[in-house]
Design a protein around this motif. Structure first.
Motif, mmCIF file in Angstrom:
data_model
loop_
_atom_site.group_PDB
_atom_site.id
_atom_site.type_symbol
_atom_site.label_atom_id
_atom_site.label_comp_id
_atom_site.label_asym_id
_atom_site.label_seq_id
_atom_site.Cartn_x
_atom_site.Cartn_y
_atom_site.Cartn_z
ATOM 1 N N ARG A 285 0.687 -1.388 -0.160
ATOM 2 C CA ARG A 285 0.114 0.100 0.139
ATOM 3 C C ARG A 285 0.848 1.021 -0.038
ATOM 4 O O ARG A 285 0.681 2.110 -0.704
ATOM 5 C CB ARG A 285 -0.808 0.068 1.261
ATOM 6 C CG ARG A 285 -1.922 1.160 1.234
ATOM 7 C CD ARG A 285 -2.752 0.880 2.477
ATOM 8 N NE ARG A 285 -3.662 2.243 2.649
ATOM 9 C CZ ARG A 285 -4.436 2.421 3.945
ATOM 10 N NH1 ARG A 285 -4.499 1.367 4.687
ATOM 11 N NH2 ARG A 285 -5.177 3.466 3.740
ATOM 12 N N ASP A 286 2.057 1.111 0.622
ATOM 13 C CA ASP A 286 2.638 2.376 0.725
ATOM 14 C C ASP A 286 3.431 2.611 -0.620
ATOM 15 O O ASP A 286 3.522 3.827 -1.069
ATOM 16 C CB ASP A 286 4.005 2.059 1.830
ATOM 17 C CG ASP A 286 3.487 2.250 3.166
ATOM 18 O OD1 ASP A 286 2.067 3.021 3.499
ATOM 19 O OD2 ASP A 286 4.164 1.615 4.392
ATOM 20 N N GLU B 90 1.957 1.769 -3.597
ATOM 21 C CA GLU B 90 0.967 2.319 -4.457
ATOM 22 C C GLU B 90 0.812 3.850 -4.030
ATOM 23 O O GLU B 90 0.628 4.867 -4.972
ATOM 24 C CB GLU B 90 -0.302 1.566 -3.984
ATOM 25 C CG GLU B 90 -0.118 0.050 -4.726
ATOM 26 C CD GLU B 90 -1.644 -0.556 -4.719
ATOM 27 O OE1 GLU B 90 -1.489 -1.811 -5.128
ATOM 28 O OE2 GLU B 90 -2.373 -0.014 -3.963
ATOM 29 N N ARG B 91 0.886 4.250 -2.915
ATOM 30 C CA ARG B 91 0.600 5.556 -2.318
ATOM 31 C C ARG B 91 1.790 6.636 -2.895
ATOM 32 O O ARG B 91 1.625 7.674 -3.420
ATOM 33 C CB ARG B 91 0.361 5.636 -0.839
ATOM 34 C CG ARG B 91 0.105 7.235 -0.404
ATOM 35 C CD ARG B 91 0.307 7.395 1.153
ATOM 36 N NE ARG B 91 -0.946 6.623 1.880
ATOM 37 C CZ ARG B 91 -0.691 5.200 2.476
ATOM 38 N NH1 ARG B 91 0.417 4.890 2.764
ATOM 39 N NH2 ARG B 91 -1.835 4.865 3.034
ATOM 40 N N GLN B 92 2.656 5.889 -2.836
ATOM 41 C CA GLN B 92 3.953 6.780 -3.427
ATOM 42 C C GLN B 92 3.889 6.890 -4.840
ATOM 43 O O GLN B 92 4.081 8.032 -5.526
ATOM 44 C CB GLN B 92 5.372 6.210 -3.184
ATOM 45 C CG GLN B 92 5.609 6.210 -1.559
ATOM 46 C CD GLN B 92 7.067 5.398 -1.180
ATOM 47 O OE1 GLN B 92 7.765 4.877 -2.292
ATOM 48 N NE2 GLN B 92 7.489 5.205 -0.064
ATOM 49 N N LYS C 35 1.076 7.081 -6.639
ATOM 50 C CA LYS C 35 0.096 8.029 -6.853
ATOM 51 C C LYS C 35 0.417 9.374 -6.630
ATOM 52 O O LYS C 35 0.063 10.562 -7.224
ATOM 53 C CB LYS C 35 -1.192 7.796 -6.057
ATOM 54 C CG LYS C 35 -1.984 6.226 -6.376
ATOM 55 C CD LYS C 35 -3.095 6.158 -5.466
ATOM 56 C CE LYS C 35 -3.901 4.985 -5.931
ATOM 57 N NZ LYS C 35 -5.032 4.719 -5.130
ATOM 58 N N GLN C 36 1.368 9.513 -5.561
ATOM 59 C CA GLN C 36 1.756 11.122 -5.487
ATOM 60 C C GLN C 36 2.526 11.580 -6.597
ATOM 61 O O GLN C 36 2.857 12.757 -6.775
ATOM 62 C CB GLN C 36 2.880 11.015 -4.294
ATOM 63 C CG GLN C 36 2.088 10.835 -2.866
ATOM 64 C CD GLN C 36 2.791 10.913 -1.555
ATOM 65 O OE1 GLN C 36 4.141 10.840 -1.926
ATOM 66 N NE2 GLN C 36 2.207 10.552 -0.856
#
Length: 906
Positions: A749-750, A752-754, A756-757
């Motif tokens: 998840r981390d 994917e979050r990075q 998306k940023q």
């Protein structure tokens, strides 16, 4: 009436013919000439010649017996010749003048050499009364008269005649067919009869030798006979009428073939081998030669005589041997056979028939080779009177000295093979002498260890003999005895412990530092000044130590008889003694400590767990005691219950059954089900005795009528069942798996979050925000971005097309720089987001990619970039030491950075 018409041939002409044939045969053999012996062969035949009728036999002289001759006829349509020379009629024809004469050819199959002979056929005169009367001169055999009926009964007129045999010499020259006898029946006056003969030689193999005229009954022979092939013919004569009916009983005719001297003696072997020992006395049998003669052995033609024609060599006498002229036995007639002078004699032996008559007898020769065998008439002699050798002490199976001898007898025979014997100087049998089978030398070998400290030198007396005794009258000379001097060399030997093993008796429980014994070794090298030091080699329980100088053994731990390293009350320790010799040697010794038991172990209850019912009946608990000590420090045991807590004696009672067993029972009528710990006091019989309070875990349960527990659970460990323990472990494992899966999910998840940023939404004003990329960058004032540079980073060479797919490269490629496709000049903020997203996916799926928080190079930008390497930017801690004035040269995009780091005091 039986009668013989005609007289038999007289004996005198027959003997004369035999003698003449013998002389002629002898002359032919002496002066043999290849070819036909006759110029013309003649035969007298009847007018009618039948197909296959034998006419005559032609003889071809083959002197060497190696020629292969093929016969041919000049009239092949009428006559043919077999390999044995018999002439047959090919077809039936009446004999006339045109058939009266023809030629027979003999041709060598190999050399093609050819010979010929003439054959003359004459017509037999017609039988008239006068000719019949004249033919009465030929022997006539009449069938005996049969029985006839007279007055109603059989009447025999006269007794049958016994037909005497016909004697016919072999190798007769003819002419053929040669008339032998005429067979006639006295019933031929009234009937027309036909005569025939049967048997071997007539109608049975060999066929065609004897023929009979079917009308006149004249019996003839068609070719010469060979007694060595068939010595007697047994024929039967028959008389039948024209219808084939038998009119007379068959009569037997015996024809004996008279032997001629036509065969030379033949030795069974052309070369005969025999042996005779040297020094044999006259009359010693040597060998027997044998020859055979195919002629009649009962006649002179087959009686042989032997003689020695020659002897080579003729030393020491030309007549060393003689032969029995009848048996062929060869014996010695002179003394002086010496193998060392003459090893072999060659004799030419002649065998002659006719009882050795040199004039009329035929001879043949063979060779007899007589080998003079060796006897032990030469003793072995040493080449030296004294031999020398040396041997290190304690060595065995090594050669000390090599003894050489000479022997004139035949090598590698029992008379030459030497046998060595030690006759003195070795009373303890430490040496042995073996014989080299090739050189006959004696190899002095040490078979028992020799101690230098006991014997420094040996002087051996050695005698040499042969495998067989010397010949009678020959003695051993002094040279058959020699002396062997053996020097013993001193070597460093192993020290040895005495005694080994050493046994001592000690009580267990000895404290550390107790001196047990002194275990020393002896050095066998008395003439060497050496020191011995001691070390420990094996001490399983590490209880002991040894003084390296004096060998004193001291304890370094408490000795315990109940240790697993003690077997049968014995503890074994091994020590090493080493000297300082060259080379250093060592020896081992074993110390066995027999440990005496002391009462150092308290007894324990056994078993430690039990079950009983809630009521005293019907179950009881039988217990015993476990004590690691042995008698008298073990049983019998005393069992008792403690005073406290008071519930023990109130609820339970214990009864001693014998010295080793006791019984535990409920004292009250009912005890609630559960697990109870019952302390039991057990005392052994040691002096002083040793007691122990041992806990017995008792499960009280509900029982059925048989006294068996009906509870499902059983006592396990501290109250937890095996199923409960397994369930707890499974829960722990499942919990760990869930935690691990949660951690993996959080990390993904981390990422994917990075990712998306990094995406740029076209509707958002990204220039008003600061994006954190985990690296130092510009601030809000650095807002003039030219996104077309990201969409089209390099337009120097727009014709080259980048390969399909996303490629990661952590270093500059060594091949040609990649080219990028030409994109639309209009900037589109979404292109950079797709580009970064594709690069992130490629990095996640690459197993060789570096960690996610490291620097990722998605493509090489090419050479000639105006931007320097960002790795030169250090942290703020060292910013004061950097010169950032070069940021002013990078254009308006880096103006803010130039003001922040490269400006003045502000």
């Amino acid at each position: 009436m039986c009668r013989i018409a005609g007289a038999l041939r007289t004996l005198l002409p027959l003997l004369a013919a035999l003698f003449q044939a013998s002389v002629e045969a002898s002359g032919e053999i002496a002066l043999c000439k290849t070819g036909f012996p006759e110029d013309v062969y003649s035969a007298v035949l009847s007018k009618d010649v039948h197909e296959g009728q034998p006419l005559l036999n032609v003889k071809f002289s083959n002197c060497n017996g190696k020629r292969k001759v093929q016969y041919e006829s000049s009239e092949p349509a009428d006559f043919k010749v077999d390999e044995d020379g018999m002439v047959y009629a090919v077809r039936s024809f009446p004999l006339s003048s045109e058939h009266a004469k023809f030629l027979i050819y003999a041709q060598d199959k190999e050399t093609q050499e050819k010979w010929q002979v003439a054959v003359k056929l004459s017509l037999k005169p017609t039988l008239t009364e006068e000719s019949v009367k004249e033919s009465a001169e030929v022997e006539e055999i009449v069938f005996p008269r049969q029985f006839s009926k007279h007055s109603g009964h059989l009447q025999r007129q006269k007794r049958d005649w016994v037909i005497p045999p016909i004697n016919l010499p072999e190798n007769s020259r003819g002419p053929f067919p040669q008339e032998l006898v005429r067979i006639r029946s006295d019933r031929d006056k009234n009937l027309s009869l036909r005569y025939s003969v049967t048997g071997p030689g007539a109608d049975q193999p060999p066929t065609g030798i004897f023929i009979i005229n079917p009308i006149s009954g004249q019996l003839s022979v068609t070719k010469p006979l060979d007694r060595e092939q068939i010595a007697r013919f047994h024929l039967r004569a028959h008389a039948v009428d024209i219808n084939g009916n038998q009119v007379e009983n068959p009569i037997d005719i015996v024809i004996n073939v008279i032997d001629m001297n036509d065969n030379r003696p033949e030795f069974l072997h052309q070369v005969w081998n025999g042996t005779v020992p040297e020094g044999s006395k006259p009359g010693t049998y040597v060998m027997t030669v044998t020859a055979i003669d195919a002629d009649d052995p009962n006649a002179l033609n087959g009686m042989l005589r032997y003689r020695i024609v020659s002897q080579a060599p003729s030393t020491p006498s030309p007549n060393m041997f003689t032969i029995n002229n009848e048996t062929g036995d060869i014996i010695t007639v002179a003394a002086g056979l010496d193998r060392e002078k003459v090893q072999q004699y060659t004799l030419i032996i002649q065998a002659t028939d006719m009882e050795g008559n040199p004039t009329y007898g035929l001879s043949n020769t063979a060779t007899a080779i007589i080998t003079v065998t060796d006897v032990n008439d030469n003793p072995p002699e040493f080449t030296a009177m004294t031999f020398y050798g040396e041997v290190p002490e304690n060595r065995v199976d090594i050669i000390v000295a090599n003894l050489t001898v000479t022997d004139k007898d035949q090598p590698h025979t029992p008379a030459w093979n030497a046998v060595y014997r030690i006759s003195g100087g070795d009373p303890t049998g430490r040496f042995a002498i073996q014989t080299d089978p090739n050189s006959n030398d004696g190899l002095v070998t040490v078979v028992k260890p020799i101690d230098f400290e006991t014997n420094r030198m040996f002087v051996l007396t050695v005698a040499a003999e042969n495998q067989v005794p010397l010949a009678k009258g020959i003695q051993h000379p002094p040279q058959s005895t020699a002396t062997v001097s053996v020097t013993v060399i001193d070597v460093n030997e192993n020290p040895y412990f005495t005694p080994n093993p050493k046994i001592i008796r000690q009580e267990e429980g000895l404290h550390a530092g107790t001196m047990l014994t002194t275990f020393t070794a002896q050095d066998p090298d008395r003439y060497m000044q050496q020191n011995i030091r001691y070390t420990k080699l094996s001490d399983p329980a590490n209880w002991l130590k040894i003084d390296p100088v004096n060998g004193q053994i001291t304890t370094i731990a408490v000795l315990d008889r109940e240790s697993p390293n003690v077997k049968n009350n014995i503890y074994n320790a091994t020590f090493l003694a080493s000297d300082n010799g060259i080379p250093p040697m060592s020896g081992t010794g074993t110390l066995q400590i027999y440990l005496l038991d002391i009462n150092d172990n308290a007894p324990q209850v056994l078993p430690q767990e039990a079950e009983t019912c809630e009521t005293p009946d019907p179950n009881s608990i039988n217990i015993t005691a476990l004590d690691y000590d042995i008698d008298p420090n073990a049983g019998p045991f005393a069992f008792d219950l403690p005073l406290s807590p008071v519930t023990i004696k109130r609820n339970w009672t214990i009864t001693r059954l014998n010295g080793d067993f006791a019984q535990l029972n409920l004292k009250i009528k009912f005890l609630e089900a559960g697990i109870y710990e019952v302390p039991i006091i057990i005392t052994d019989s040691g002096n002083p005795p040793k007691s122990n309070i041992s806990i017995l875990r008792v499960k009280v349960c509900q029982c059925d009528s048989n006294g068996d527990c009906t509870d499902v659970d059983r006592i396990v460990g501290a109250g937890l069942g095996t199923g409960a323990i397994i369930a707890i472990l499974l829960c722990i494992i499942i919990l760990l798996i869930l935690v691990l899966m949660f951690v993996v999910w959080m990390k993904r998840r981390d990422k994917e979050r990075q990712a998306k940023q990094l995406l740029i939404d076209p509707e958002d004003d990204v220039r008003d925000n600061i994006l954190k990329y985990d690296e130092e960058g510009g601030g809000e004032e650095d807002q003039d971005y030219d996104l077309s540079q990201l969409q089209q980073p390099d337009t120097v060479e727009p014709d080259a097309i980048k390969p399909v797919g996303i490629r990661r490269m952590d270093e500059r490629p060594i091949h040609a720089e990649p080219q990028y496709p030409v994109r639309s000049a209009a900037p589109h903020p979404g292109d950079i987001g797709d580009f970064i997203n594709e690069g992130l996916k490629a990095a996640d799926n690459d197993p060789t990619a570096p960690p996610y928080d490291s620097l990722l190079v998605f493509d090489y930008e090419g050479s000639g970039s105006t931007a320097g390497s960002l790795s030169s930017l250090n942290s703020s801690s060292s910013g004061g030491e950097q010169d950032y004035d070069y940021l002013n040269d990078w254009g308006p995009r880096f103006k803010k950075l130039a003001d922040m780091y490269g400006g003045g005091d502000d």
